[in-house]
Every structure is written in C-alpha cells, then in structure tokens.
Design a protein around this motif. Structure first.
Motif, mmCIF file in Angstrom:
data_model
loop_
_atom_site.group_PDB
_atom_site.id
_atom_site.type_symbol
_atom_site.label_atom_id
_atom_site.label_comp_id
_atom_site.label_asym_id
_atom_site.label_seq_id
_atom_site.Cartn_x
_atom_site.Cartn_y
_atom_site.Cartn_z
ATOM 1 N N GLN A 126 0.845 -1.190 0.000
ATOM 2 C CA GLN A 126 0.000 0.000 0.000
ATOM 3 C C GLN A 126 0.873 1.230 0.000
ATOM 4 N N HIS A 127 0.456 2.206 -0.767
ATOM 5 C CA HIS A 127 1.222 3.443 -0.847
ATOM 6 C C HIS A 127 0.381 4.572 -0.260
ATOM 7 N N GLY A 128 0.877 5.177 0.814
ATOM 8 C CA GLY A 128 0.138 6.264 1.463
ATOM 9 C C GLY A 128 -0.867 5.727 2.467
ATOM 10 N N GLU A 129 -1.393 6.634 3.289
ATOM 11 C CA GLU A 129 -2.383 6.268 4.300
ATOM 12 C C GLU A 129 -3.736 6.840 3.888
ATOM 13 N N LYS A 130 -4.791 6.224 4.401
ATOM 14 C CA LYS A 130 -6.111 6.792 4.139
ATOM 15 C C LYS A 130 -6.174 8.176 4.793
ATOM 16 N N PRO A 131 -6.540 9.187 4.019
ATOM 17 C CA PRO A 131 -6.547 10.546 4.579
ATOM 18 C C PRO A 131 -7.595 10.705 5.681
ATOM 19 N N LYS A 132 -7.264 11.560 6.673
ATOM 20 C CA LYS A 132 -8.206 11.811 7.777
ATOM 21 C C LYS A 132 -8.850 13.178 7.587
ATOM 22 N N GLU A 338 -5.691 -0.246 -6.834
ATOM 23 C CA GLU A 338 -6.932 0.259 -6.246
ATOM 24 C C GLU A 338 -6.633 1.557 -5.515
ATOM 25 N N ILE A 339 -7.419 2.585 -5.806
ATOM 26 C CA ILE A 339 -7.216 3.847 -5.096
ATOM 27 C C ILE A 339 -8.317 4.027 -4.057
ATOM 28 N N TRP A 340 -7.959 4.706 -3.011
ATOM 29 C CA TRP A 340 -8.894 4.895 -1.908
ATOM 30 C C TRP A 340 -9.802 6.086 -2.197
ATOM 31 N N ALA A 341 -11.096 5.830 -2.075
ATOM 32 C CA ALA A 341 -12.065 6.907 -2.223
ATOM 33 C C ALA A 341 -12.652 7.180 -0.847
ATOM 34 N N LEU A 397 -12.433 13.969 -6.368
ATOM 35 C CA LEU A 397 -13.547 14.710 -5.759
ATOM 36 C C LEU A 397 -13.695 14.367 -4.282
ATOM 37 N N GLU A 398 -13.608 13.093 -3.963
ATOM 38 C CA GLU A 398 -13.867 12.675 -2.580
ATOM 39 C C GLU A 398 -12.680 12.942 -1.658
ATOM 40 N N ASN A 399 -11.462 12.774 -2.170
ATOM 41 C CA ASN A 399 -10.286 12.921 -1.302
ATOM 42 C C ASN A 399 -9.823 14.365 -1.167
ATOM 43 N N TYR A 400 -10.133 15.156 -2.183
ATOM 44 C CA TYR A 400 -9.664 16.544 -2.153
ATOM 45 C C TYR A 400 -10.778 17.521 -1.765
ATOM 46 N N ILE A 407 -13.442 21.717 -4.013
ATOM 47 C CA ILE A 407 -12.510 20.642 -4.343
ATOM 48 C C ILE A 407 -11.200 21.265 -4.795
ATOM 49 N N VAL A 408 -10.112 20.854 -4.175
ATOM 50 C CA VAL A 408 -8.798 21.364 -4.581
ATOM 51 C C VAL A 408 -8.256 20.447 -5.681
#
Length: 427
Positions: A126-132, A338-341, A397-400, A407-408
RNA sequence: GGAGGGAUGGCAGAGUGGACGAAUGCGCUGGUCUUGAAAACCAGUAUACCGGCAACGGUAUCGUGGGUUCGAAUCCCACUCCCUCCGCCA
C-alpha cells in the motif's frame, strides 16, 4: 489461444491451470479431435499426392499427343470426390476443435497465488495512508450534483441508467486528466500515442480475447457487424495483426485514450450510484508488445508506470495481485491498482496490469523474428490502464474535498485544468 | 449512394488451363574481391499444416468462399477489402 503443442505434449499442465482457475476442462475432447484430424490429413495428403502425380503425367502425355484413356480419368475423378469428402470432414473437425480451443483461457504463471475469487487476492503493498478529515465527507455523486459538474439524471435521460454527463469544470477536469496522462506516458515512459477506431471488426475483438466468450458485455452494431470497443486494448492488439516484426522493433509501447463501452450485464444491480460503473467511460490505456524473454520484467514496469499516475495525483493506493480464480481470460498474471475513495469509503479498481504472454499474439497472429534466419515466434503482449478516468475523478472529488465544500485540484493537473479549485460553494 | 479500377512473396511487378511456390527487379543474409567500405560477382532468402529423433519428404496457400476440370494464380459464380471520380456529409 493456447498452444496446440503444449496441449498435445503436456496436457496435464493445462489441466492444472484450468483447475486452478476453477474452469471446466475441454482438453480431452480437443485431444480427441486433434487425433482424428491428423489421421484424416495423413490419408488426404496421400490422395492429393497421387492426384498431382497422375494429373502431371496426363498433361505431359497430352502435350506429346499421346493417348490418355477414359478409365484413368474416371478413376482420378473418384479420387477427387474422396478428397472433397475428406476435406469437408477435416473442416468440420477443425471448426469443432476451434470452438473449444477459443474458449480455453490462458494458463496462470506458476507464481500466481491459487485462489477462488477476489477474496483470495493478496494485497502486495500500500502506498500512502487513508486521509483523515475533521468534517463529514460527501460522496462523489452528492459533490457532483452540488457543484453542478456531474449530471446523472440527464445522462439517464439521454441514454438510460449507467450513463452520465459532465458539465463545466467537471468536464474540463476530465479533459485535463486525459491530456495529462497521455503526455505523462509519452514523455516520461516512452510510449507512443495512438488514436484508434472505437468500432472494430469481429476478428479484431476475437484477437484480443473478448469474443467468443464475452460477447454479452459488448455493444454490437449488427447492420455493419462492427463491435464497440470495451477498451483500447482491443484495437491496439489488432494494430499489428498478421505481421512479423523484427526483433529490433521490440519492445513497442503504445498509449491511447478511448471511450470504453461495456454492457455490464453481469453486474446488474451492483454499484448503481454515481459514476463508478457505467456503460461508457474514458480511459487511458498502456499497451506493450515485447520479446517473450522480457515480459515478466515488462509487467513490473507497466505496473509502476500506472502507479506513477496515482502517486503524482497524491492518491492513496494499493497493489493487489489477482489470484488464479480472478485473473482475466487472456491473462497469465495480473495486478490491480486500487485507489482509496474517502467519501464512499472503498478501494476503487483503476487499473489491471496484465501479462497476456503469447495468448493474444496467437489469436491475432502477431509474431516476431528472433533473428534474421529463424522462424517467426509469437510475441508477448501486456496491457494496463493508466488510468480509468471516472474512478480517478471519484477519488479526486472525494479525497480533495474541503470543509468549505470546494474541491482542490492536485498540483500536477493545474497546468492542464487552468484552475486550482472547483467551488467554493455553500454547503 | 452512383460509376470505374484493382487485390500475386518483405516490397515492386510479370504471369489467361498442365513441369508455377510462381519470371524479373529491389531488399535482406552469407560468401568472393577490397587495408576497410561501396560497387561488382556467386549463393541463399515465404508461411502454415502433416509425417519423421533427424536429415528430409508430403500437402496447402496468388483477397475470401464456392464451382468447372484428370489438373486452376489463370475459366465461372458469390462475397470482402482497397483505390479513383461523382453525389451527400463532419
């Protein structure tokens, strides 16, 4: 297509491969056809040899003005009938054999984990953590509606469910993603960009392995007998059909943007909200035609080329290896990205990177000459998305999303979008 | 959509019923010559299937499928694709 030599000489390898995939085997039936086919050919070739010999001699005698008697001609006529019968018999056998053979999937590589379905796919890394987030997150369909950039009802009005329209900055974001990905792969990864037809002949879509088994998932224009492509992999596989490439031409790297058309019959009822699973979507596809010796390594770099896109976009992703029960029909080894949404809280499959070994090359007759004096051999082909656009948009859209509802836009896309934010908009 | 022309080996291109897997040229590979290269000369150079441990032998393939014939690149029928021109259209 599976190699007939392998099928004859090592049927047990195939049987094991099919078993690992959880597929029923038609190997014994095929072997039986193969046997009678060969016996018929031996008999028929001998008859043809006779006919050629006698016909030649008739011609020679006639030209010298010699007499050729009727009974000889009559006998040869009978031989001709026999040959025609055998020809038909062989044709039937070959048809039946091909029916079975064209439905046998590729054999998984020996290092592919054995498993039944997607639940047995190991996560490799896995690359990166699920954003909080410190605020409540919206799903992409809510964001899309609120910001007026995704219009699902009007998509349905035009074409039915699982169709959507993009609007304003949403549409621009999509265009930016496509252009940026194409530029990235051509500039950084040395792919050659191609623009290909979205409608292809049956033999082309057979070559990539989507027919005859997966016709259900394809749109078909019966009037002109053309098929809408479910991925750019299909026309790119056909690009060099029936060619013999020189070793010096390999590897060939292609990248293409196309819309992808999928009927999604099998997924009825699944993922019905938003733009995750739709009948038409844009995708940037990477494709490699390589020397068989190198295909293992080429799969690694293909995967890493696709990963680069996720990384540059600042998306959290993981690599999942597909087990024997879950790899596609044409593939010998595959990895999903798979990317985290964050909004709908799920991992979205945005790419499957596959080594199809010589499976598609056989179907499409795509060969190379290892050196100038040797016989042509089948190349290996690989493909992977780089990436599927709607799911990347979902993740962006969901992560930013920001607490103010805007949305950034990821930094790297800004030269392409011309804006750094969608919104702000009242919540 | 209408009219016409075409489809032969890696490419160009000859071949109108019998020894044609196919002339010739180019390309490519090897050799001779040359200090080296070029040129010239000599030789080789399609693919698939079947039999064979192999050497090798056989069969098929001249756009595709059918037909005529003892025998088809060649004759007949149907189809496909490509090109040119006209019309329509982005």
């Amino acid at each position: 297509m599976i190699s007939i030599e392998l099928l004859r000489n090592n049927p047990e390898i195939l049987e094991q491969g099919l078993k690992n995939r959880g597929e029923e085997s038609s190997i014994q039936k095929i072997l039986k056809y193969d046997d009678t086919r060969r016996k018929n050919i031996v008999e028929n070739d001998e008859l043809k040899r006779q006919r050629n010999e006698v016909s030649k001699s008739i011609g020679a005698r006639r030209s010298k003005g010699e007499f050729v008697n009727e009974s000889e001609l009559k006998l040869m006529k009978e031989v001709g009938t026999k040959i025609a019968d055998l020809d038909n018999e062989i044709k039937d056998i070959e048809f039946n054999m091909h029916e079975l053979l064209s439905r046998v999937p590729n054999i998984p590589e020996s290092d592919v984990p054995i498993g039944k379905d997607e639940n047995d796919n190991p996560v490799i890394r896995q690359h990166g953590e699920k954003p909080k987030f410190s605020f409540d997150l919206e799903s992409h369909w809510d964001i899309g509606e609120r910001l007026d950039i995704i219009d699902l009802p009007r998509g349905a009005k035009l074409s039915g469910s699982r169709f959507y329209t993009l609007k304003g900055l949403g549409s621009k974001l999509e265009r930016a993603l496509i252009a940026w990905m194409l530029d990235y792969h051509t500039n950084k990864h040395n792919y050659t960009e191609v623009s290909v037809p979205y409608l292809v002949r049956q033999e082309i879509i057979y070559g990539s392995g989507n027919l005859p088994k997966f016709g259900d998932n394809l749109y078909h224009d019966t009037e002109d007998d053309l098929w809408l492509i479910p991925t750019a992999e299909v026309p790119i596989t056909g690009l060099h059909k029936d060619e013999i490439l020189e070793l010096s031409e390999l590897p060939k790297y292609y990248v293409a943007h196309t819309p992808c058309f999928r009927r999604e019959q099998a997924a009825a009822g699944r993922d019905t909200r938003g733009i995750k699973r739709v009948h038409q979507f844009n995708k940037v596809e990477m494709y490699k035609i390589v020397d068989p010796e190198t295909s293992d390594h080429e799969l690694d770099t293909l995967l890493s080329n696709a990963e680069d896109i996720c990384e540059e976009l600042g998306l959290t992703y993981r690599i999942v290896q597909l087990c024997t029960g879950d790899i596609s029909f044409v593939s010998a080894k595959s990895f999903d990205i798979e990317i985290w949404a964050a909004g709908c809280e799920e991992w979205l499959e945005v790419s499957t990177c596959s080594n199809c070994t010589d499976f598609q090359a056989r179907r499409t007759s795509l060969r190379y000459r290892p050196d100038i004096n040797s016989k042509p051999q089948f190349v290996h082909t690989l493909n992977g998305s780089g990436l599927a656009i709607p799911r990347v948009m979902i993740a962006i859209l969901e992560n930013y999303q920001q607490s103010d509802g805007s949305i950034v836009i990821p930094e790297i896309l800004r030269p392409y979008t011309g804006f750094d934010r969608i919104g702000p908009s009242k919540l």
